[in-house]
Design a protein around this motif. Sequence first.
Motif, PDB file in Angstrom:
ATOM      1  N   MET A   1       6.148  27.877   4.398  1.00 43.43           N
ATOM      2  CA  MET A   1       5.153  28.638   4.766  1.00 43.43           C
ATOM      3  C   MET A   1       4.761  28.441   5.744  1.00 43.43           C
ATOM      4  SD  MET A   1       4.513  29.597   1.399  1.00 43.43           S
ATOM      5  CE  MET A   1       2.544  30.484   1.490  1.00 43.43           C
ATOM      6  N   VAL A   2       4.227  30.497   6.500  1.00 40.82           N
ATOM      7  CA  VAL A   2       4.239  30.290   7.834  1.00 40.82           C
ATOM      8  C   VAL A   2       2.120  30.113   8.352  1.00 40.82           C
ATOM      9  CG1 VAL A   2       3.904  32.746  10.247  1.00 40.82           C
ATOM     10  CG2 VAL A   2       6.527  32.309   8.186  1.00 40.82           C
ATOM     11  N   PRO A   3       1.931  29.398   9.204  1.00 39.44           N
ATOM     12  CA  PRO A   3       0.811  29.694   9.005  1.00 39.44           C
ATOM     13  C   PRO A   3      -0.678  31.134   9.217  1.00 39.44           C
ATOM     14  CG  PRO A   3       1.330  28.664  10.488  1.00 39.44           C
ATOM     15  CD  PRO A   3       2.056  28.274  10.197  1.00 39.44           C
ATOM     16  N   SER A   4      -1.955  31.609   8.691  1.00 44.95           N
ATOM     17  CA  SER A   4      -1.985  32.420   8.946  1.00 44.95           C
ATOM     18  C   SER A   4      -2.497  33.227  10.538  1.00 44.95           C
ATOM     19  CB  SER A   4      -3.581  32.427   8.259  1.00 44.95           C
ATOM     20  OG  SER A   4      -4.290  31.547   8.134  1.00 44.95           O
ATOM     21  N   GLY A   5      -2.296  32.577  10.659  1.00 45.21           N
ATOM     22  CA  GLY A   5      -2.212  32.873  12.134  1.00 45.21           C
ATOM     23  C   GLY A   5      -1.291  33.441  12.872  1.00 45.21           C
ATOM     24  N   ASP A   6      -0.542  32.533  12.161  1.00 46.46           N
ATOM     25  CA  ASP A   6       0.851  33.497  12.996  1.00 46.46           C
ATOM     26  C   ASP A   6       1.333  35.170  12.064  1.00 46.46           C
ATOM     27  OD1 ASP A   6       1.514  31.432  14.558  1.00 46.46           O
ATOM     28  OD2 ASP A   6       2.495  30.306  13.005  1.00 46.46           O
ATOM     29  N   ILE A   7       1.202  34.679  10.722  1.00 47.73           N
ATOM     30  CA  ILE A   7       0.583  35.883   9.786  1.00 47.73           C
ATOM     31  C   ILE A   7       0.573  37.072  11.550  1.00 47.73           C
ATOM     32  CG2 ILE A   7       0.890  37.652   8.168  1.00 47.73           C
ATOM     33  CD1 ILE A   7       1.526  34.899   6.953  1.00 47.73           C
ATOM     34  N   LEU A   8      -1.034  37.078  11.811  1.00 56.42           N
ATOM     35  CA  LEU A   8      -1.617  37.292  12.162  1.00 56.42           C
ATOM     36  C   LEU A   8      -1.679  38.333  13.266  1.00 56.42           C
ATOM     37  CD1 LEU A   8      -4.894  39.348  12.181  1.00 56.42           C
ATOM     38  CD2 LEU A   8      -5.513  37.764  13.574  1.00 56.42           C
ATOM     39  N   LEU A  11       1.584  40.561  12.993  1.00 51.54           N
ATOM     40  CA  LEU A  11       0.874  41.805  12.873  1.00 51.54           C
ATOM     41  C   LEU A  11       0.391  42.759  13.658  1.00 51.54           C
ATOM     42  CD1 LEU A  11      -0.295  41.166   9.127  1.00 51.54           C
ATOM     43  CD2 LEU A  11       1.543  42.860   9.666  1.00 51.54           C
ATOM     44  N   LEU A  12      -0.296  42.110  14.603  1.00 51.67           N
ATOM     45  CA  LEU A  12      -0.746  42.598  15.561  1.00 51.67           C
ATOM     46  C   LEU A  12      -0.006  43.194  16.741  1.00 51.67           C
ATOM     47  CD1 LEU A  12      -4.210  40.917  15.361  1.00 51.67           C
ATOM     48  CD2 LEU A  12      -3.573  43.226  14.633  1.00 51.67           C
ATOM     49  N   LEU A  13       1.241  42.366  16.563  1.00 50.75           N
ATOM     50  CA  LEU A  13       1.989  42.431  17.645  1.00 50.75           C
ATOM     51  C   LEU A  13       2.452  43.855  18.358  1.00 50.75           C
ATOM     52  CD1 LEU A  13       3.522  40.828  20.447  1.00 50.75           C
ATOM     53  CD2 LEU A  13       5.295  40.755  18.497  1.00 50.75           C
ATOM     54  N   PRO A  14       2.969  44.550  17.302  1.00 55.06           N
ATOM     55  CA  PRO A  14       2.897  46.153  17.799  1.00 55.06           C
ATOM     56  C   PRO A  14       2.022  46.646  18.184  1.00 55.06           C
ATOM     57  CG  PRO A  14       3.852  45.139  15.610  1.00 55.06           C
ATOM     58  CD  PRO A  14       3.233  44.208  15.776  1.00 55.06           C
ATOM     59  N   VAL A  15       1.494  46.666  17.966  1.00 56.20           N
ATOM     60  CA  VAL A  15       0.012  47.324  18.046  1.00 56.20           C
ATOM     61  C   VAL A  15      -0.488  46.997  19.202  1.00 56.20           C
ATOM     62  CG1 VAL A  15      -3.090  47.139  18.051  1.00 56.20           C
ATOM     63  CG2 VAL A  15      -1.826  47.692  15.567  1.00 56.20           C
ATOM     64  N   ALA A  16      -0.376  45.911  20.147  1.00 48.04           N
ATOM     65  CA  ALA A  16      -0.558  45.647  21.336  1.00 48.04           C
ATOM     66  C   ALA A  16       0.900  46.186  22.161  1.00 48.04           C
ATOM     67  CB  ALA A  16      -0.316  44.014  21.517  1.00 48.04           C
ATOM     68  N   ALA A  17       1.555  46.440  21.568  1.00 48.92           N
ATOM     69  CA  ALA A  17       2.909  46.563  22.402  1.00 48.92           C
ATOM     70  C   ALA A  17       2.632  48.131  22.488  1.00 48.92           C
ATOM     71  CB  ALA A  17       4.012  46.327  22.193  1.00 48.92           C
ATOM     72  N   ALA A  18       2.247  48.989  21.528  1.00 46.60           N
ATOM     73  CA  ALA A  18       1.807  49.854  22.254  1.00 46.60           C
ATOM     74  C   ALA A  18       0.995  50.640  22.675  1.00 46.60           C
ATOM     75  CB  ALA A  18       1.097  50.474  20.674  1.00 46.60           C
ATOM     76  N   GLN A  19      -0.530  49.692  22.871  1.00 43.06           N
ATOM     77  CA  GLN A  19      -0.913  49.754  23.901  1.00 43.06           C
ATOM     78  C   GLN A  19      -0.998  49.464  25.377  1.00 43.06           C
ATOM     79  OE1 GLN A  19      -4.593  50.768  23.351  1.00 43.06           O
ATOM     80  NE2 GLN A  19      -3.426  50.516  21.166  1.00 43.06           N
ATOM     81  N   MET A  20       0.758  49.098  25.974  1.00 37.26           N
ATOM     82  CA  MET A  20       1.399  48.835  26.947  1.00 37.26           C
ATOM     83  C   MET A  20       1.658  50.651  27.660  1.00 37.26           C
ATOM     84  SD  MET A  20       3.350  45.670  27.111  1.00 37.26           S
ATOM     85  CE  MET A  20       3.520  45.345  28.846  1.00 37.26           C
ATOM     86  N   THR A  21       1.257  50.733  28.965  1.00 35.61           N
ATOM     87  CA  THR A  21       1.968  51.723  30.185  1.00 35.61           C
ATOM     88  C   THR A  21       2.764  51.235  29.998  1.00 35.61           C
ATOM     89  OG1 THR A  21       0.794  51.024  31.332  1.00 35.61           O
ATOM     90  CG2 THR A  21      -0.958  52.295  29.811  1.00 35.61           C
ATOM     91  N   PRO A  22       3.938  52.833  30.098  1.00 36.60           N
ATOM     92  CA  PRO A  22       4.936  52.224  30.569  1.00 36.60           C
ATOM     93  C   PRO A  22       5.349  52.328  31.621  1.00 36.60           C
ATOM     94  CG  PRO A  22       5.387  54.357  28.969  1.00 36.60           C
ATOM     95  CD  PRO A  22       3.490  53.629  29.272  1.00 36.60           C
ATOM     96  N   GLY A  23       6.305  51.452  32.168  1.00 35.44           N
ATOM     97  CA  GLY A  23       5.878  50.735  33.460  1.00 35.44           C
ATOM     98  C   GLY A  23       4.851  50.122  33.970  1.00 35.44           C
ATOM     99  N   SER A  24       4.519  49.807  33.267  1.00 36.36           N
ATOM    100  CA  SER A  24       3.126  48.529  33.812  1.00 36.36           C
ATOM    101  C   SER A  24       3.901  46.757  34.250  1.00 36.36           C
ATOM    102  CB  SER A  24       2.151  48.276  32.553  1.00 36.36           C
ATOM    103  OG  SER A  24       2.687  47.799  31.578  1.00 36.36           O
ATOM    104  N   CYS A  25       4.988  46.908  33.891  1.00 41.67           N
ATOM    105  CA  CYS A  25       5.786  45.423  34.274  1.00 41.67           C
ATOM    106  C   CYS A  25       6.391  45.365  35.680  1.00 41.67           C
ATOM    107  CB  CYS A  25       6.773  45.444  32.991  1.00 41.67           C
ATOM    108  SG  CYS A  25       8.600  45.520  33.622  1.00 41.67           S
ATOM    109  N   SER A  26       6.168  44.739  36.117  1.00 43.85           N
ATOM    110  CA  SER A  26       6.393  44.012  37.173  1.00 43.85           C
ATOM    111  C   SER A  26       8.189  43.680  37.699  1.00 43.85           C
ATOM    112  CB  SER A  26       5.662  44.076  38.559  1.00 43.85           C
ATOM    113  OG  SER A  26       5.153  42.350  38.391  1.00 43.85           O
ATOM    114  N   GLY A  27       8.931  43.872  38.045  1.00 47.70           N
ATOM    115  CA  GLY A  27      10.223  43.247  38.675  1.00 47.70           C
ATOM    116  C   GLY A  27      11.332  43.244  36.896  1.00 47.70           C
ATOM    117  N   CYS A  28      10.859  44.079  36.076  1.00 55.66           N
ATOM    118  CA  CYS A  28      11.886  44.312  34.907  1.00 55.66           C
ATOM    119  C   CYS A  28      12.990  45.359  35.440  1.00 55.66           C
ATOM    120  CB  CYS A  28      11.086  45.269  34.123  1.00 55.66           C
ATOM    121  SG  CYS A  28       9.467  43.981  33.330  1.00 55.66           S
ATOM    122  N   GLY A  29      13.501  45.041  36.185  1.00 59.77           N
ATOM    123  CA  GLY A  29      14.645  45.497  36.235  1.00 59.77           C
ATOM    124  C   GLY A  29      16.100  45.412  35.556  1.00 59.77           C
TER     125      GLY A  29
END
Length: 79
Positions: A1-8, A11-29
């Motif tokens: 079984m997956v602990p509930s913290g990992d499930i949370l 579930l919140l990972l796509p929300v965090a990815a949507a909050q990032m602005t394009p071009g905000s990572c440095s050195g991502c070539g």
Amino acid sequence: MVPSGDILFLLLLPVAAAQMTPGSCSGCGPLSLPLLVGLVAADAVVSLLIVVVVFLCARPRGRPTQEDGKIYINMPGRG
């Protein structure tokens, strides 16, 4: 079984990815050629290991294929 913290977190990972602005990572070539070759080679080795392990686990082990030595009453021509 997956602990509930990992499930949370999952579930919140796509929300965090949507909050990032394009071009905000440095050195991502683009990846360098040696790194790309190393990744492809490592993937090929791991895939080959998986195939070998599956082959070794799935092969028949010492099972008799046919019992030709036995003669049965209802089998004409074998005795």
